[in-house]
Every structure is written in structure tokens, then in C-alpha cells.
Design a protein around this motif. Sequence first.
Motif, PDB file in Angstrom:
ATOM      1  N   SER A 172       0.827  -1.209   0.000  1.00  0.00           N
ATOM      2  CA  SER A 172       0.000   0.000   0.000  1.00  0.00           C
ATOM      3  C   SER A 172       0.860   1.257   0.000  1.00  0.00           C
ATOM      4  O   SER A 172       0.559   2.231  -0.707  1.00  0.00           O
ATOM      5  CB  SER A 172      -0.926  -0.009   1.217  1.00  0.00           C
ATOM      6  OG  SER A 172      -1.695   1.169   1.283  1.00  0.00           O
ATOM      7  N   LYS A 205       1.378   4.339  -3.224  1.00  0.00           N
ATOM      8  CA  LYS A 205       1.187   5.784  -3.069  1.00  0.00           C
ATOM      9  C   LYS A 205       2.237   6.583  -3.833  1.00  0.00           C
ATOM     10  O   LYS A 205       2.086   7.789  -4.004  1.00  0.00           O
ATOM     11  CB  LYS A 205       1.220   6.152  -1.585  1.00  0.00           C
ATOM     12  CG  LYS A 205       0.036   5.611  -0.795  1.00  0.00           C
ATOM     13  CD  LYS A 205       0.142   5.923   0.685  1.00  0.00           C
ATOM     14  CE  LYS A 205      -1.044   5.336   1.456  1.00  0.00           C
ATOM     15  NZ  LYS A 205      -0.928   5.571   2.914  1.00  0.00           N
ATOM     16  N   LYS A 231      -8.519  -0.004   1.723  1.00  0.00           N
ATOM     17  CA  LYS A 231      -7.250   0.269   2.373  1.00  0.00           C
ATOM     18  C   LYS A 231      -6.697  -1.044   2.927  1.00  0.00           C
ATOM     19  O   LYS A 231      -7.459  -1.957   3.266  1.00  0.00           O
ATOM     20  CB  LYS A 231      -7.427   1.276   3.504  1.00  0.00           C
ATOM     21  CG  LYS A 231      -7.917   2.643   3.054  1.00  0.00           C
ATOM     22  CD  LYS A 231      -8.116   3.550   4.249  1.00  0.00           C
ATOM     23  CE  LYS A 231      -8.636   4.922   3.807  1.00  0.00           C
ATOM     24  NZ  LYS A 231      -8.879   5.815   4.971  1.00  0.00           N
TER      25      LYS A 231
END
Length: 420
Positions: free
Chosen positions: A241, A245, A294
Motif C-alpha cells: 500500500s 502511493k 485500504k
Amino acid sequence: MNEKTLDKLKILADAAKYDVSCASSGTSRGSVKNGIGTAAGWGICHSFTPDGRCISLFKILLTNHCIYDCAYCSNRRSNDVVRSAFTAEELAELTIEFYRRNYIEGLFLSSGVMRNPDYTMEQMLRVVRLLRETHRFNGYIHMKSIPGASRELIARAGTYVDRMSVNLEIPSEQNLKLLAPEKDYESVFAPMRFIQQGMLESAEDRRKFRSAPKFVPAGQSTQVIIGATPDSDKQILTLASALYKRPSFKRVYYSGYIPVNKNDNRLPIIATPPLVRENRLYQADWLMRFYQFKASEIVDDAHPDLELDIDPKMGWALRNPAFFPVDINTAPYEMILRVPGIGVKSAKLIVASRRYGRLNSVQLKKMGVVMKRAQYFIVCRELPMRTVNELTPQYVRRQVSQKQKKQAADLLQYSINWGE
């Protein structure tokens, strides 16, 4: 092809099979005058192996000589294996010959580390420079960046290739130091930063000058080995994750640990690669990239590892019954996307179609909704009424897990057959 070259090809192509971070997608490179080859943005699918795998790229190591002694690597310096190496000229010529024979449409180039990272990068750079400048090859090239390589060499290589990757291999630095004492995270993340900076600078230049050269137009990727260390799925997905980004990052590939070095006590003893877990991680990765999940929603401290008998989206739905049932005819797109059995395309069709009237189960099925899973989580005009007992997470789990357990068993059997 002479016998010596064929021997090298057998050794170095076989040594390259453990690197899975080589999918070709995300860039288009048109034909040029006096050049050969193109690269299509939708990816290249060209030839197939006897077991049905698509092998669109010529996947090869420049050499399997290596100065490192990583516990998980078949090419580590302490292994007694046959060593070989191509010269830059040999490999460039071989790639062009394969292309002309219609065997391949692109190249995935990696290498063991000879002498030092910069020396190895220089040799790999010679290969791609020969292909682009001497042979005028305009097809897809994915090149592995060597951890610890200098910024200057990465900057030069990035102008020739479509994608670059730097493999993390182990999800935590502590375990990386245990299995690969000569490596650290800084040697991996530094090249990643160099690639990202080059891509951002290139994008800025192209906004000012349309003729400015592209730098790694298909972005960068990495590979993480699953099962060689006790790292949890929570650690792995949190790391993935964070990487997503970054504006330059396209893919994290998950590779089930294959016990190629069975006498190293730093490694776990397993019979078969953890392919089911690998599959669940890819599904969770898909949720983060396309379904607006998420990492902390998919795995948390209470559930640090993904369930193997059901997919991650179903797992989230069963742990969060308060979000359901979802009214297909009124719920926002973001919530419809979280219903098990509904994909991105189906969710968009639902939102677009319900403006013209209320949707029923037959219409949903035609849109691609998997009603065997979705029916427990949605409200729709023609769905049958269900009792409270039928809608408990325990009941739903029993109903939907039977098929997924069979799929997991089939995958496990495949891994057993693979190991044999």
C-alpha cells in the motif's frame, strides 16, 4: 544458433524463471522508420509454454554469476551450479533473432551481480543500448535495476527501457538482513527513488516540450517472496500500500517461496510453494488498486493474515455485517463496489442503468454480477426474502466457502503436482 549459445540459453533462461515481476503493460511504443518492433499498451501475449503459460517476453539473465549469498536464491555464490554469461553483443543479437523468428515481442532482462552493482548495470545497459541504437529495436523492454546501482546508470538506462523493477524480495528489513546479509532496504529503495525522480522530471519536461524523451514510461514494479519468512499478510499489504502511493509505482508481484536451497537452516521446510496464499495476496492487492480498499480494512491486528478458504473481499464483508444489505438501486458506487460478486465493470453498469428504472436480479446477472455470492449482501426488487438465520455471517460463510474451498484445493493439488 550454435551449441555454445544454446547451452548458455538453457542455463540462463532456467535461472530467470523465479522472477515473476515481468508482466508487460502500460506503455505504447509505435513503429519508427527503419526500426523493427512495437510495444502495445494493452500488453503483449505471443507464445505459450507446453503447460499453457503465456510467455510474451524473452526472459533471460545476463549471467548467473553472483557475488551475493542470499539464502533464497538458486544463483547464490555458495551453490554448486553451472555458471554462464552472455556478452552484451550475444544477448542483443539473440533477442533480435528471436524477434525476427516471431518467437517473442519483448525482452525482460535481469542478471546476477558480477563484481559490483555498477559493473553489472553497465553490462545490462550495453544490451539495451545495442538493441535500441544498433538494431533499432522498438519493442517492449523491461530491465531489472540492480540494488545499489548508481543514479547515473539508472538515469541512462531509463531512457532506453519501458519498465524497470527493483526487487524487495523480503517484506521486512530485519528478515532481509537474516536471509541476505549483504543487502539492505536502502540499496533497494535508493534505485526506486532514482527511477521515480527520473519519471517526474521526464513528465515535467514533456509538458514543456513534446519531443522530450520518455523515461521508464511503463513505470516500475517489484517482487516480494511469500512464505520464506514469518512476515504476516498485514506487513506485506501495508508495504504494498505504501509503494502504491508513489506516483511511479505500477505493480507489486507476490511470489510463493520455492525451496531451491533445502539445506539452509535459515529457511522454512515446506513441501510445496504457498500458491493459495499467493493467490489471496493478489486478490487483496486488486482490492487496494481498483476497489478503493485500504490495507487496514483487509487485514488488521485481529486478522493479520488472509483467510485461505474465502477471498479477501468476502472476508471483509463477513467481518462487517453492519454495512449490509446494500440497496442496489440507491447505494453509492463506492458501496456497491464492496459487495462480494460485484466487480468494477458491473458496479459501473449498475449505477448507469438504474437511472432508467429499478433493477432486478435477472438484470444484475446479465451485467456480470455473481448472484451466488452477491445475493446475501444486497437488496433487490426480485430477490427472495431471507430469514434472520440465513443472513448471519456464519451461515453465509458456510454457503459461499464450499466452492472456494474446492478452488483452493485444486490450486493446492496443482502446487503438489508442480513440486513433483
